[in-house]
Design a protein around this motif. Structure first.
Motif, PDB file in Angstrom:
ATOM      1  N   ALA A   1      28.951  61.469  22.632  1.00  0.00           N
ATOM      2  CA  ALA A   1      28.578  60.279  21.869  1.00  0.00           C
ATOM      3  C   ALA A   1      27.649  59.423  22.717  1.00  0.00           C
ATOM      4  CB  ALA A   1      29.824  59.488  21.475  1.00  0.00           C
ATOM      5  N   PRO A   2      26.866  58.575  22.079  1.00  0.00           N
ATOM      6  CA  PRO A   2      25.983  57.685  22.849  1.00  0.00           C
ATOM      7  C   PRO A   2      26.778  56.652  23.629  1.00  0.00           C
ATOM      8  CG  PRO A   2      25.895  57.168  20.509  1.00  0.00           C
ATOM      9  CD  PRO A   2      26.673  58.438  20.632  1.00  0.00           C
ATOM     10  N   LEU A   3      26.235  56.266  24.785  1.00  0.00           N
ATOM     11  CA  LEU A   3      26.906  55.284  25.634  1.00  0.00           C
ATOM     12  C   LEU A   3      26.558  53.856  25.239  1.00  0.00           C
ATOM     13  CD1 LEU A   3      26.474  57.019  29.105  1.00  0.00           C
ATOM     14  CD2 LEU A   3      28.539  56.879  27.720  1.00  0.00           C
ATOM     15  N   LYS A   4      25.449  53.681  24.575  1.00  0.00           N
ATOM     16  CA  LYS A   4      25.036  52.352  24.146  1.00  0.00           C
ATOM     17  C   LYS A   4      24.732  52.392  22.655  1.00  0.00           C
ATOM     18  CE  LYS A   4      23.037  51.090  28.631  1.00  0.00           C
ATOM     19  NZ  LYS A   4      21.814  50.646  29.351  1.00  0.00           N
ATOM     20  N   ILE A   5      25.324  51.472  21.940  1.00  0.00           N
ATOM     21  CA  ILE A   5      25.122  51.392  20.495  1.00  0.00           C
ATOM     22  C   ILE A   5      24.371  50.098  20.203  1.00  0.00           C
ATOM     23  CG2 ILE A   5      26.261  51.273  18.248  1.00  0.00           C
ATOM     24  CD1 ILE A   5      28.584  52.809  19.435  1.00  0.00           C
ATOM     25  N   LYS A   6      23.137  50.248  19.744  1.00  0.00           N
ATOM     26  CA  LYS A   6      22.344  49.065  19.419  1.00  0.00           C
ATOM     27  C   LYS A   6      22.826  48.423  18.120  1.00  0.00           C
ATOM     28  CE  LYS A   6      18.201  50.864  21.704  1.00  0.00           C
ATOM     29  NZ  LYS A   6      16.771  51.235  21.525  1.00  0.00           N
ATOM     30  N   ARG A   7      23.174  49.269  17.168  1.00  0.00           N
ATOM     31  CA  ARG A   7      23.611  48.764  15.874  1.00  0.00           C
ATOM     32  C   ARG A   7      24.726  49.673  15.352  1.00  0.00           C
ATOM     33  NH1 ARG A   7      19.278  48.861  11.207  1.00  0.00           N
ATOM     34  NH2 ARG A   7      19.686  51.085  11.520  1.00  0.00           N
TER      35      ARG A   7
END
Length: 413
Positions: free
Chosen positions: A110-116
């Motif tokens: 999964a991505p480590l940073k979620i912008k939205r």
């Protein structure tokens, strides 16, 4: 130190390896972990998406031997721990044994940073939990783990989902793995000890009731069974009194009541007649394997009866046939209703022990001239039980009168 790792996401291989390192160092761990990493998790075409060999070297793992098609497959070691990397496992992405329990891990990158925030993160969460739920075969004490990167949004989802009652029944642990080595949500306990089986309480049997009989009562009952009279028993055993004889007779009657009660209970279970048979020499009915009258024998009897009627020239008119009801339509009382009626006729205090007050009341009622049936109705006892005690009472009073007359004669002399 981790500059060579993908900055925007955590691959499945990294999640599985970091969790394996933690479990190997866990208390009561067997020190061996198996991790499944296929080629697509390391390279896509000619592009390396996860530097597996460099990651293992940076964490202190050394390859003992290469096993498999790819160079990063094989057996690794670090201190006393062993790590086996293969392309596919029978269960999950990683397995090991801790505290005697097999730990099965399903991972999802999964991505480590979620912008939205979007449904993409929720679908990742659902996918890894779905993989954990559908993993087979899992034994009773195995621990199932759904592992994902440790980010704030997944922390919030994990807290919400773990409160659900249905999710708690699955026993799945949601573990969040951080790139800094932190592990959240991991809880491994030893296999609970089996509870000792509860011993059944000892049941009171009729044989124990026999053993409770006083030796004096047993001897008196034997003499009564031999046909000895009251005077003969007293002459054979001068130390015994009429109260001992009365006690022996009372205990025998009570024991018979318990035997009869036990027989009734067995009769209700096996659909037998509720009373002990009074015709032991009666011929048993011919029964079929289904417990009913043999159909073949019944047919023979009907044929013989029809033949005898035809020989005699007897005939049945049409009007008689209309009035005649078939035997199958005749309503009969079922056995259950007969047993119920029989049980309703049992007095309420039939099997209760006789008290001293009841004996006193019995003596007063006998002296007042009441009949046995009236006494039984007032005492709520069986007529037979009252009759036997009345006879015993009369027998003892007669004995007292004889001894009193003898004493008077001795005084006159």
């Amino acid at each position: 130190m981790d500059d060579f790792l993908p900055p925007d996401r955590m691959p499945e291989a990294e999640i599985a390896l970091r969790l394996a390192f933690k479990l190997l160092d866990y208390p009561n761990s067997e020190g061996i972990a198996n991790v499944s990493i296929d080629r697509t998790q390391v390279t896509v075409g000619n592009t390396e998406i996860f530097p597996l060999v460099k990651f293992l070297e940076s964490t202190g793992w050394k390859q003992d031997k290469q096993i498999g098609k790819y160079p990063w497959q094989g057996q690794y070691h670090k201190d006393k721990y062993q790590l086996n990397i293969v392309t596919q496992l029978a269960l999950g992405n990683m397995t090991t044994v801790v505290a005697g329990r097999q730990v099965v891990v399903q991972c999802k990158s999964a991505p480590l940073k979620i912008k939205r925030r979007s449904n993409r993160e929720v679908s990742i969460f659902l996918e890894v939990i779905g993989k954990a739920v559908t993993t087979n075969p899992v034994r009773e004490h195995d621990i199932m783990i759904a592992a994902m990167p440790n980010i704030a949004y997944f922390q919030k989802l994990a807290k919400q989902w773990q409160k659900g009652i249905l999710f708690q029944h699955t026993g799945i642990q949601i573990v969040l793995v951080g790139r800094d080595g932190t592990i959240e949500g991991l809880d491994i306990k030893p296999i609970p000890k089996a509870k000792p089986k509860e011993t059944m309480p000892k049941q009171h049997t009729l044989f124990e009731k026999f053993e409770e009989f006083d030796k004096t009562s047993v001897n008196i009952l034997r003499l009564i069974g031999q046909g000895r009279s009251y005077q003969q028993i007293m002459s054979l055993h001068p130390t015994q009194t009429y109260m001992d004889i009365f006690k022996a007779a009372t205990e025998a009657v009570e024991l018979f009541g318990e035997v009869k009660k036990l027989y009734r209970e067995e009769a209700q279970l096996h659909e037998m007649p509720p009373d002990i048979s009074t015709t032991p020499h009666a011929k048993p009915r011919r029964m079929s394997r289904y417990g009913k009258t043999d159909a073949a024998a019944l047919r023979k009897r009907l044929k013989a009866l029809a033949a005898s009627r035809s020989l005699k020239g007897s005939s049945v008119s049409s009007t008689d046939k209309k009035d005649e009801q078939p035997s199958s339509k005749i309503k009969r009382k079922s056995k259950s209703t007969e047993y119920q009626a029989e049980s309703d006729r049992i007095p309420p205090r039939e099997y209760e022990q006789w008290s001293n007050e009841e004996y006193t009341k019995l003596a007063n009622l006998v002296r007042s001239g009441k009949s046995v049936e009236e006494i039984a109705s007032q005492l709520q006892r069986q007529v037979g039980a009252v009759h036997s005690r009345v006879e015993t009472l009369k027998f003892m009073e007669a004995g007292d009168e004889e001894t009193g007359d003898k004493k008077k004669d001795d005084k006159k002399e």
